[in-house]
Write a protein that holds these residues in place. Structure first.
Motif, PDB file in Angstrom:
ATOM      1  N   ALA A   1       0.830  -1.201   0.000  1.00  0.00           N
ATOM      2  CA  ALA A   1       0.000   0.000   0.000  1.00  0.00           C
ATOM      3  C   ALA A   1       0.864   1.249   0.000  1.00  0.00           C
ATOM      4  O   ALA A   1       0.567   2.237  -0.673  1.00  0.00           O
ATOM      5  CB  ALA A   1      -0.929  -0.008   1.217  1.00  0.00           C
TER       6      ALA A   1
ATOM      7  N   SER B   1       2.120   2.399  -3.352  1.00  0.00           N
ATOM      8  CA  SER B   1       1.176   3.037  -4.265  1.00  0.00           C
ATOM      9  C   SER B   1       0.952   4.500  -3.926  1.00  0.00           C
ATOM     10  O   SER B   1       0.296   5.216  -4.669  1.00  0.00           O
ATOM     11  CB  SER B   1      -0.171   2.294  -4.209  1.00  0.00           C
ATOM     12  OG  SER B   1      -0.755   2.477  -2.938  1.00  0.00           O
TER      13      SER B   1
ATOM     14  N   LYS C   1      -0.839   5.589  -1.436  1.00  0.00           N
ATOM     15  CA  LYS C   1      -2.105   5.723  -0.728  1.00  0.00           C
ATOM     16  C   LYS C   1      -2.297   4.521   0.181  1.00  0.00           C
ATOM     17  O   LYS C   1      -2.292   3.391  -0.282  1.00  0.00           O
ATOM     18  CB  LYS C   1      -3.252   5.814  -1.737  1.00  0.00           C
ATOM     19  CG  LYS C   1      -4.640   5.864  -1.109  1.00  0.00           C
ATOM     20  CD  LYS C   1      -5.687   5.863  -2.196  1.00  0.00           C
ATOM     21  CE  LYS C   1      -7.088   5.835  -1.615  1.00  0.00           C
ATOM     22  NZ  LYS C   1      -8.115   5.745  -2.674  1.00  0.00           N
ATOM     23  N   ILE C   2      -2.447   4.776   1.455  1.00  0.00           N
ATOM     24  CA  ILE C   2      -2.581   3.683   2.413  1.00  0.00           C
ATOM     25  C   ILE C   2      -3.926   3.800   3.115  1.00  0.00           C
ATOM     26  O   ILE C   2      -4.215   4.806   3.751  1.00  0.00           O
ATOM     27  CB  ILE C   2      -1.450   3.701   3.461  1.00  0.00           C
ATOM     28  CG1 ILE C   2      -0.089   3.706   2.768  1.00  0.00           C
ATOM     29  CG2 ILE C   2      -1.578   2.520   4.401  1.00  0.00           C
ATOM     30  CD1 ILE C   2       1.072   3.925   3.712  1.00  0.00           C
TER      31      ILE C   2
ATOM     32  N   ASP D   1      -4.009  -0.288  -0.728  1.00  0.00           N
ATOM     33  CA  ASP D   1      -4.229   0.910  -1.522  1.00  0.00           C
ATOM     34  C   ASP D   1      -5.683   1.019  -1.970  1.00  0.00           C
ATOM     35  O   ASP D   1      -6.158   2.097  -2.338  1.00  0.00           O
ATOM     36  CB  ASP D   1      -3.301   0.935  -2.742  1.00  0.00           C
ATOM     37  CG  ASP D   1      -3.409  -0.335  -3.560  1.00  0.00           C
ATOM     38  OD1 ASP D   1      -4.041  -1.300  -3.079  1.00  0.00           O
ATOM     39  OD2 ASP D   1      -2.862  -0.365  -4.664  1.00  0.00           O
TER      40      ASP D   1
ATOM     41  N   GLN E   1      -7.312   6.902   6.126  1.00  0.00           N
ATOM     42  CA  GLN E   1      -6.169   7.009   5.229  1.00  0.00           C
ATOM     43  C   GLN E   1      -4.990   7.484   6.067  1.00  0.00           C
ATOM     44  O   GLN E   1      -5.085   8.479   6.781  1.00  0.00           O
ATOM     45  CB  GLN E   1      -6.457   7.995   4.102  1.00  0.00           C
ATOM     46  CG  GLN E   1      -5.334   8.062   3.075  1.00  0.00           C
ATOM     47  CD  GLN E   1      -5.705   8.919   1.875  1.00  0.00           C
ATOM     48  OE1 GLN E   1      -6.880   9.201   1.662  1.00  0.00           O
ATOM     49  NE2 GLN E   1      -4.722   9.320   1.103  1.00  0.00           N
TER      50      GLN E   1
END
Length: 227
Positions: free
Chosen positions: A45, A48, A50-51, A65, A78
């Motif tokens: 994640a 990418s 974005k977690i 992600d 997030q």
């Protein structure tokens, strides 16, 4: 000879670490594997950019992600690379209500399907049930039509009498005018009743036709597959 009789050194006992119970070893291995999977999931994640963090129906925390579609209406967060929450997402109440309605409709449909399969053994029985259900309505409809015809005949006769009197320059009696008005009122009432009865029969036919289609679908699909 003395050398031969010299006491041999004692065999070294196994260390405590070597006798670690197998159960502890398995437990540590499972823990390490779980930690490794969580770390790998988090790392994926993170890569990418974005977690997302959310919990499944069992309360287990997940990172990724993207969330699986079945968790779209769950509360989630997030987070950044340091594990700090930067955004907290709360499910939209409207979506949650819509999902609840869909689930309720699905439950109701399942109940109807069970009742439908329990009431009939073949499509022909549904047709017979339809005819039984509309039989009384059809009889009532015939009676209404006959009653209307009687009132129409009486109205035509009274109108003819009034027309004859008018042609002869005679006054049409008030009672005759009242009778004509009453006949017209009765005919209007009967027309409305006939319309309603026809609509009821059509609605019953439509309902049984839908039941027949649903029954055919349920019988053709494996158990639990019809939607």
């Amino acid at each position: 000879m003395q050398k031969l009789l010299r006491q041999q050194p004692k065999t070294q006992q196994p260390s405590q670490a070597a006798t670690l119970p197998i159960q502890k070893f398995v437990m540590y291995s499972v823990y390490a594997l779980g930690l490794l999977l969580c770390t790998a999931q988090y790392a994926k994640a993170e890569g990418s950019g974005k977690i997302l963090k959310w919990k499944d129906e069992n309360g287990v925390t997940h990172y990724g992600d993207n969330m699986p579609s079945q968790y779209n209406n769950r509360e989630n967060s997030q987070i950044n690379r340091q594990g700090i929450t930067v955004k907290h997402n709360v499910p939209n109440k409207g979506n949650a209500d819509e999902l609840s309605k869909l689930e309720q409709a699905k439950t109701e449909q399942a109940k109807k399907d069970k009742a439908l399969l329990g009431a009939f053994t073949n499509v022909g029985e549904i047709d017979l049930a339809l005819e039984r259900n509309i039989q009384l309505d059809k009889i009532a409809l015939d009676n209404l039509k006959q009653e209307r015809a009687t009132h129409q005949k009486s109205l035509d006769s009274k109108k003819a009498t009034a027309a004859t009197l008018e042609q002869k320059k005679k006054t049409v009696p008030k009672d005759l005018k009242a009778d004509i008005a009453d006949e017209q009122t009765q005919i209007s009432r009967l027309d409305k009743n006939i319309e309603d009865k026809n609509a009821a029969i059509s609605e019953t036919r439509k309902r049984f036709e839908e039941d027949k289609k649903r029954y055919t679908l349920l019988k053709s699909e494996p158990a639990g597959q019809a939607q």
